[in-house]
Scaffold this motif. Structure first.
Motif, PDB file in Angstrom:
ATOM      1  N   ARG A 151     -10.818 -13.147  35.067  1.00  0.00           N
ATOM      2  CA  ARG A 151     -11.290 -12.470  33.855  1.00  0.00           C
ATOM      3  C   ARG A 151     -10.442 -12.854  32.647  1.00  0.00           C
ATOM      4  O   ARG A 151     -10.971 -13.122  31.567  1.00  0.00           O
ATOM      5  N   TRP A 191     -11.231 -16.228  31.132  1.00  0.00           N
ATOM      6  CA  TRP A 191     -12.443 -16.282  30.315  1.00  0.00           C
ATOM      7  C   TRP A 191     -12.361 -15.391  29.079  1.00  0.00           C
ATOM      8  O   TRP A 191     -12.916 -15.729  28.029  1.00  0.00           O
ATOM      9  N   ARG A 222     -22.078 -13.707  28.640  1.00  0.00           N
ATOM     10  CA  ARG A 222     -21.898 -14.330  29.955  1.00  0.00           C
ATOM     11  C   ARG A 222     -20.808 -13.620  30.755  1.00  0.00           C
ATOM     12  O   ARG A 222     -20.967 -13.384  31.945  1.00  0.00           O
ATOM     13  N   ILE A 223     -19.713 -13.287  30.120  1.00  0.00           N
ATOM     14  CA  ILE A 223     -18.636 -12.572  30.812  1.00  0.00           C
ATOM     15  C   ILE A 223     -19.151 -11.226  31.306  1.00  0.00           C
ATOM     16  O   ILE A 223     -18.903 -10.835  32.445  1.00  0.00           O
ATOM     17  N   THR A 272     -22.258 -10.353  31.998  1.00  0.00           N
ATOM     18  CA  THR A 272     -23.196 -10.506  33.111  1.00  0.00           C
ATOM     19  C   THR A 272     -22.463 -10.903  34.398  1.00  0.00           C
ATOM     20  O   THR A 272     -22.840 -10.438  35.479  1.00  0.00           O
ATOM     21  N   TRP A 273     -21.446 -11.739  34.306  1.00  0.00           N
ATOM     22  CA  TRP A 273     -20.685 -12.109  35.503  1.00  0.00           C
ATOM     23  C   TRP A 273     -19.982 -10.894  36.110  1.00  0.00           C
ATOM     24  O   TRP A 273     -19.929 -10.728  37.313  1.00  0.00           O
ATOM     25  N   GLU A 329     -22.632  -8.709  37.739  1.00  0.00           N
ATOM     26  CA  GLU A 329     -23.118  -9.290  38.994  1.00  0.00           C
ATOM     27  C   GLU A 329     -22.041  -9.311  40.081  1.00  0.00           C
ATOM     28  O   GLU A 329     -22.329  -9.620  41.235  1.00  0.00           O
ATOM     29  N   LYS A 334     -19.385 -11.348  40.110  1.00  0.00           N
ATOM     30  CA  LYS A 334     -18.826 -12.688  40.292  1.00  0.00           C
ATOM     31  C   LYS A 334     -17.373 -12.770  39.843  1.00  0.00           C
ATOM     32  O   LYS A 334     -16.665 -13.687  40.223  1.00  0.00           O
ATOM     33  N   MET A 335     -16.973 -11.835  38.987  1.00  0.00           N
ATOM     34  CA  MET A 335     -15.568 -11.826  38.578  1.00  0.00           C
ATOM     35  C   MET A 335     -15.104 -10.440  38.222  1.00  0.00           C
ATOM     36  O   MET A 335     -15.748  -9.519  38.121  1.00  0.00           O
TER      37      MET A 335
END
Length: 71
Positions: free
Chosen positions: A7, A10, A61-62, A64-65, A68, A70-71
Protein backbone atom coordinates in the motif's frame (compact mmCIF):
# COMPACT_ATOMS: atom_id res chain seq x y z
CA UNK A 1 -4.58 -4.43 6.35
CA UNK A 2 -3.37 -7.14 4.07
CA UNK A 3 -0.04 -5.79 2.88
CA UNK A 4 1.05 -2.48 4.35
CA UNK A 5 4.30 -2.22 2.37
CA UNK A 6 2.50 -2.69 -0.93
CA UNK A 7 0.00 0.00 0.00
CA UNK A 8 2.79 2.42 0.86
CA UNK A 9 4.54 1.73 -2.44
CA UNK A 10 1.40 2.83 -4.30
CA UNK A 11 0.07 5.52 -1.95
CA UNK A 12 3.27 7.57 -1.53
CA UNK A 13 3.68 8.32 -5.27
CA UNK A 14 -0.03 9.12 -5.45
CA UNK A 15 0.34 11.64 -2.62
CA UNK A 16 3.30 13.22 -4.42
CA UNK A 17 1.16 13.43 -7.55
CA UNK A 18 -1.44 15.43 -5.60
CA UNK A 19 1.33 17.66 -4.22
CA UNK A 20 2.65 18.25 -7.75
CA UNK A 21 -0.88 19.15 -8.84
CA UNK A 22 -1.12 21.68 -6.02
CA UNK A 23 2.28 23.15 -6.91
CA UNK A 24 1.55 23.39 -10.63
CA UNK A 25 -1.85 24.93 -9.88
CA UNK A 26 -0.32 27.54 -7.58
CA UNK A 27 2.37 28.36 -10.12
CA UNK A 28 -0.19 28.70 -12.90
CA UNK A 29 -2.47 30.95 -10.85
CA UNK A 30 0.39 33.16 -9.67
CA UNK A 31 1.93 33.52 -13.14
CA UNK A 32 -1.25 33.39 -15.25
CA UNK A 33 -0.80 36.87 -16.70
CA UNK A 34 2.79 36.26 -17.78
CA UNK A 35 1.93 32.84 -19.20
CA UNK A 36 -0.92 34.44 -21.15
CA UNK A 37 1.47 37.02 -22.60
CA UNK A 38 3.82 34.35 -23.95
CA UNK A 39 0.89 32.16 -25.08
CA UNK A 40 1.71 29.24 -22.76
CA UNK A 41 -1.24 29.39 -20.37
CA UNK A 42 -3.14 26.72 -22.31
CA UNK A 43 -0.24 24.28 -22.05
CA UNK A 44 -0.02 24.76 -18.27
CA UNK A 45 -3.79 24.36 -17.85
CA UNK A 46 -3.66 21.16 -19.93
CA UNK A 47 -0.79 19.89 -17.76
CA UNK A 48 -2.87 20.65 -14.66
CA UNK A 49 -5.86 18.75 -16.04
CA UNK A 50 -3.75 15.74 -17.00
CA UNK A 51 -1.97 15.67 -13.64
CA UNK A 52 -5.30 15.84 -11.82
CA UNK A 53 -6.70 13.05 -13.99
CA UNK A 54 -3.68 10.83 -13.25
CA UNK A 55 -4.04 11.54 -9.53
CA UNK A 56 -7.74 10.69 -9.50
CA UNK A 57 -7.21 7.54 -11.58
CA UNK A 58 -4.40 6.41 -9.25
CA UNK A 59 -6.58 6.95 -6.19
CA UNK A 60 -9.42 5.04 -7.80
CA UNK A 61 -7.18 2.08 -8.68
CA UNK A 62 -5.73 1.93 -5.16
CA UNK A 63 -9.23 2.09 -3.69
CA UNK A 64 -10.50 -0.71 -5.95
CA UNK A 65 -7.47 -2.91 -5.18
CA UNK A 66 -8.03 -2.45 -1.45
CA UNK A 67 -11.74 -3.14 -1.85
CA UNK A 68 -11.03 -6.32 -3.86
CA UNK A 69 -8.50 -7.47 -1.24
CA UNK A 70 -5.52 -7.42 -3.58
CA UNK A 71 -3.58 -5.16 -1.24
Amino acid sequence: MKNTKLRLVWVIPNVFCYLMFAGVSAFTVIHAEGLQEIHRLGIWVLAMILLFAVSIFGSYRIWTWIKEGKM
